[in-house]
Design an enzyme around this catalytic site. Structure first.
Site, PDB file in Angstrom:
ATOM      1  N   GLY A  90       0.880  -1.220  -0.015  1.00  0.00           N
ATOM      2  CA  GLY A  90       0.064   0.080   0.040  1.00  0.00           C
ATOM      3  C   GLY A  90       0.812   1.195  -0.106  1.00  0.00           C
ATOM      4  O   GLY A  90       0.243   2.411  -0.438  1.00  0.00           O
ATOM      5  N   LYS A 111      10.004   2.495   0.403  1.00  0.00           N
ATOM      6  CA  LYS A 111       8.794   2.413   1.035  1.00  0.00           C
ATOM      7  C   LYS A 111       8.493   3.837   1.406  1.00  0.00           C
ATOM      8  O   LYS A 111       9.202   4.635   1.927  1.00  0.00           O
ATOM      9  CB  LYS A 111       9.154   1.686   2.330  1.00  0.00           C
ATOM     10  CG  LYS A 111       8.243   1.206   3.310  1.00  0.00           C
ATOM     11  CD  LYS A 111       8.774   0.090   4.508  1.00  0.00           C
ATOM     12  CE  LYS A 111       7.787  -0.253   5.264  1.00  0.00           C
ATOM     13  NZ  LYS A 111       8.344  -1.104   6.506  1.00  0.00           N
ATOM     14  N   ASP A 123      -2.433   7.148   2.172  1.00  0.00           N
ATOM     15  CA  ASP A 123      -1.793   8.304   1.489  1.00  0.00           C
ATOM     16  C   ASP A 123      -0.397   7.648   0.588  1.00  0.00           C
ATOM     17  O   ASP A 123       0.225   8.216  -0.066  1.00  0.00           O
ATOM     18  CB  ASP A 123      -1.217   9.519   2.235  1.00  0.00           C
ATOM     19  CG  ASP A 123      -0.392   9.216   3.151  1.00  0.00           C
ATOM     20  OD1 ASP A 123      -0.010   8.181   3.493  1.00  0.00           O
ATOM     21  OD2 ASP A 123      -0.225   9.909   3.990  1.00  0.00           O
ATOM     22  N   GLY A 124      -0.038   6.372   0.958  1.00  0.00           N
ATOM     23  CA  GLY A 124       1.067   5.758   0.455  1.00  0.00           C
ATOM     24  C   GLY A 124       2.460   6.370   0.860  1.00  0.00           C
ATOM     25  O   GLY A 124       3.433   5.913   0.341  1.00  0.00           O
ATOM     26  N   ARG A 174      14.688  -0.063   0.782  1.00  0.00           N
ATOM     27  CA  ARG A 174      14.850  -1.226   1.428  1.00  0.00           C
ATOM     28  C   ARG A 174      15.365  -2.430   0.722  1.00  0.00           C
ATOM     29  O   ARG A 174      14.944  -2.420  -0.551  1.00  0.00           O
ATOM     30  CB  ARG A 174      13.420  -1.876   2.212  1.00  0.00           C
ATOM     31  CG  ARG A 174      13.495  -3.096   2.967  1.00  0.00           C
ATOM     32  CD  ARG A 174      12.591  -3.583   3.903  1.00  0.00           C
ATOM     33  NE  ARG A 174      11.400  -3.770   3.149  1.00  0.00           N
ATOM     34  CZ  ARG A 174      10.066  -3.879   4.088  1.00  0.00           C
ATOM     35  NH1 ARG A 174       9.953  -3.750   5.003  1.00  0.00           N
ATOM     36  NH2 ARG A 174       8.887  -4.084   3.149  1.00  0.00           N
ATOM     37  N   ARG A 181       5.915 -13.207   0.892  1.00  0.00           N
ATOM     38  CA  ARG A 181       5.244 -13.386   2.243  1.00  0.00           C
ATOM     39  C   ARG A 181       4.603 -14.629   2.148  1.00  0.00           C
ATOM     40  O   ARG A 181       4.080 -15.349   1.399  1.00  0.00           O
ATOM     41  CB  ARG A 181       4.683 -12.356   2.719  1.00  0.00           C
ATOM     42  CG  ARG A 181       5.509 -10.991   2.627  1.00  0.00           C
ATOM     43  CD  ARG A 181       4.402  -9.671   2.248  1.00  0.00           C
ATOM     44  NE  ARG A 181       5.380  -8.350   2.138  1.00  0.00           N
ATOM     45  CZ  ARG A 181       5.573  -7.602   2.819  1.00  0.00           C
ATOM     46  NH1 ARG A 181       5.330  -7.829   4.107  1.00  0.00           N
ATOM     47  NH2 ARG A 181       6.302  -6.753   2.346  1.00  0.00           N
ATOM     48  N   ASP A 250       1.213 -11.834   6.672  1.00  0.00           N
ATOM     49  CA  ASP A 250       1.737 -10.629   5.588  1.00  0.00           C
ATOM     50  C   ASP A 250       2.964 -10.277   6.145  1.00  0.00           C
ATOM     51  O   ASP A 250       3.812  -9.465   5.319  1.00  0.00           O
ATOM     52  CB  ASP A 250       0.866  -9.963   5.194  1.00  0.00           C
ATOM     53  CG  ASP A 250       0.368  -8.931   6.511  1.00  0.00           C
ATOM     54  OD1 ASP A 250      -0.401  -9.414   7.392  1.00  0.00           O
ATOM     55  OD2 ASP A 250       0.686  -7.785   6.506  1.00  0.00           O
ATOM     56  N   ASN A 251       3.370 -10.445   7.293  1.00  0.00           N
ATOM     57  CA  ASN A 251       4.904 -10.019   7.722  1.00  0.00           C
ATOM     58  C   ASN A 251       5.914 -11.249   8.005  1.00  0.00           C
ATOM     59  O   ASN A 251       6.797 -10.784   8.655  1.00  0.00           O
ATOM     60  CB  ASN A 251       4.991  -9.168   8.900  1.00  0.00           C
ATOM     61  CG  ASN A 251       4.043  -7.773   8.772  1.00  0.00           C
ATOM     62  OD1 ASN A 251       3.842  -7.238   7.916  1.00  0.00           O
ATOM     63  ND2 ASN A 251       3.150  -7.243   9.776  1.00  0.00           N
ATOM     64  N   ASP A 260       9.545  -5.893   7.882  1.00  0.00           N
ATOM     65  CA  ASP A 260       8.732  -5.083   8.375  1.00  0.00           C
ATOM     66  C   ASP A 260       8.731  -4.738   9.741  1.00  0.00           C
ATOM     67  O   ASP A 260       8.125  -5.221  10.776  1.00  0.00           O
ATOM     68  CB  ASP A 260       7.273  -5.760   8.337  1.00  0.00           C
ATOM     69  CG  ASP A 260       6.945  -5.715   6.735  1.00  0.00           C
ATOM     70  OD1 ASP A 260       7.418  -4.662   5.971  1.00  0.00           O
ATOM     71  OD2 ASP A 260       6.147  -6.677   6.258  1.00  0.00           O
TER      72      ASP A 260
END
Length: 492
Positions: A90, A111, A123-124, A174, A181, A250-251, A260
């Site tokens: 996102g 990121k 807002d990303g 990163r 994942r 998802d992490n 993350d």
């Protein structure tokens, strides 16, 4: 000056449903905060070019290097036990992949680079504080020898982001072995997309587990190998007092790296129920719960892989259970072996887990600092008069005294002299960790005064966590009250 990023992308060649092709959103006034020059050289990149205005523009997302194919990857995930069928990047974009100087494939990801189709009304963007936290903690983890994503650069955007208040924005670059994942597999499984699931599994086999590709049952071997890496990784977290804080599926990277760094933190006063994350209200991801959660997450990976394990569901379940059956013994061996090394014991005897476990129990009962206890034991190993530095950490010092008699009796059974044992202990018991109060001081200085000296100073100290560094001894000090009541936030 021509860009020098030799992209060799593979994930972007997978079917389009694996990701969304998205451009980063330019920022107003990109300013390089820090470039990880040593990492850049390991990656085969020119640090001088990366630090140039042209390089900074790329690290900020204001322009693309030749060969970049920016994508936001799709994934699902269990978040605090609740399944969300579509999450995805996102506020991150995978710019592409390169082969480093050792021939290892690495992702380069921005990121905080702006909204994507997966932003879910966000807002990303990223605020400066979380960017600096991830940069510092991920690099500290690397220096500690723990598998982790890395931070290549932090860039200020010259813009503000709206959170509880207006905060300065930043972009993190990163580096990861990959960003695939457990939740990536769940994304395809939730859609009964067996072709997509197989393509993803084959990609992971080729990229991360080529030895499993040659196995009689490669998908079962894949599951077993992912489980083995996670068992080793979580054991290493526990051995330095690290709490991930948000171990959603998802992490969890299938490459076996720590990924993350949101509400993560290192323990000060030891207690297995320690939680720092403000959103972990039921201690799901407490320090001592992390091994069980890792296995829970791996079970969700196994569920996703069932169609590939065997056409017959009951046989597939048996295959999955057998593949995951090694997680517990693997974790126990890694954790207890690591505890033995922390206590200066090079061999393993039957009573050793009880010896280490009793120390941890006494530490919890006496609010003893985790890192200082083991570091000071390294000194007490060499000279009994150094016991006072350990005793002073316990509310009831006599509790340590009674335990120390057993420890010294066990140490006497080990080969080698006291000096060599102490040196071995110092090599696994860090003097310096990212103390939470120091991290907060660093973030406050950057946000309130645009002063990055505390960030640079702390980063330099943490790059040598096993060295005594007498000039920086204050960075090793525990906070008042043992850090009890400290809270971290996810940073989104």
């Amino acid at each position: 000056m021509k860009p020098q990023i030799p992209f060799d992308n593979s994930y972007a060649r997978l079917p389009d449903r694996f990701f969304a092709r998205t451009q980063p959103t330019p920022v107003a006034e990109p300013q390089l905060i820090r470039l990880n020059r040593a990492l850049a050289m390991t990656l085969g990149l020119d640090p001088d070019w990366l630090a140039s205005p042209e390089g900074t523009e790329i690290l900020a997302g204001n322009r693309l290097a030749e060969g970049s194919e920016p994508i936001a990857t799709a994934y699902a995930g269990h978040q605090f036990g609740n399944f969300v069928p579509q999450l995805g990047d996102g506020r991150a974009l995978l710019l592409g992949e390169i082969l480093d100087r050792d021939g290892q494939r690495r992702d380069i990801q921005l990121k905080g680079s702006g909204p994507t189709p997966f932003s879910r009304r966000g807002d990303g963007r990223a605020a400066l504080g979380p960017v600096l936290r991830e940069y510092l903690v991920s690099e500290a983890m690397a220096a500690l020898g723990i598998p982790t994503t890395r931070a290549l650069a932090a860039v200020a955007t010259g813009e503000r982001v709206v959170r509880e208040t207006l905060l300065p924005g930043a972009v993190l670059t990163r580096i990861a072995a990959s960003h695939i994942r457990v939740g990536t597999f769940q994304f395809f499984a939730a859609r009964d997309d067996i072709a997509g699931l197989r393509a993803l599994a084959d990609h992971v086999l080729d990229r991360h587990y080529p030895q499993a590709r040659a196995a009689e049952k490669p998908y079962r071997a894949l599951l077993a190998d992912v489980a083995a890496r996670q068992a080793d990784l979580v054991a290493r977290w526990l051995l330095v007092g690290f709490i991930h804080g948000v171990m959603n599926t998802d992490n969890m990277s299938v490459a076996g790296e720590t990924i993350d760094y949101g509400p993560c933190a290192f323990m000060d006063a030891y207690h297995p129920r320690t939680v720092f994350s403000s959103i972990d209200r039921h201690a799901r991801y407490a320090y001592g719960a992390q091994p069980q959660i890792a296995l829970w997450n791996l079970s969700r990976l196994a569920e996703a892989l069932l169609p590939l394990l065997d056409p017959d569901e009951s046989r597939a379940v048996t295959e999955a259970e057998e593949a995951l059956g090694s997680f517990g013994p693997r974790f126990e061996a890694a954790f207890h072996g690591g505890l033995n090394r922390k206590l200066g014991l090079a061999t393993m005897q039957e009573g050793d887990p009880a010896l280490a476990g009793d120390l941890l129990k006494l530490m919890a009962e006496n609010q003893a600092d985790f890192t200082l206890t083991f570091r000071n034991l390294s000194r007490a190993c060499e000279a009994a008069e150094a016991d006072e530095a350990v005793r002073s950490l316990f509310v009831d010092p006599t509790a340590y005294d009674r335990w120390a008699v057993r420890w010294r009796q066990r140490q006497a059974e080990e080969p080698g002299d006291a000096s060599s044992k102490a040196a071995a202990m110092r090599a696994v018991n860090p003097a310096f960790i990212p103390r939470n109060h120091r991290v907060e001081e660093m973030i406050e200085a950057a946000i309130e005064r645009a002063d990055f000296a505390p960030f640079e100073n702390l980063l330099a100290v943490l790059s040598r966590p096993y060295d005594d560094q007498p000039m920086h001894a204050h960075y090793a000090e525990a906070p008042k009250g043992g850090g009890i009541g400290y809270r971290t936030f996810c940073g989104t």
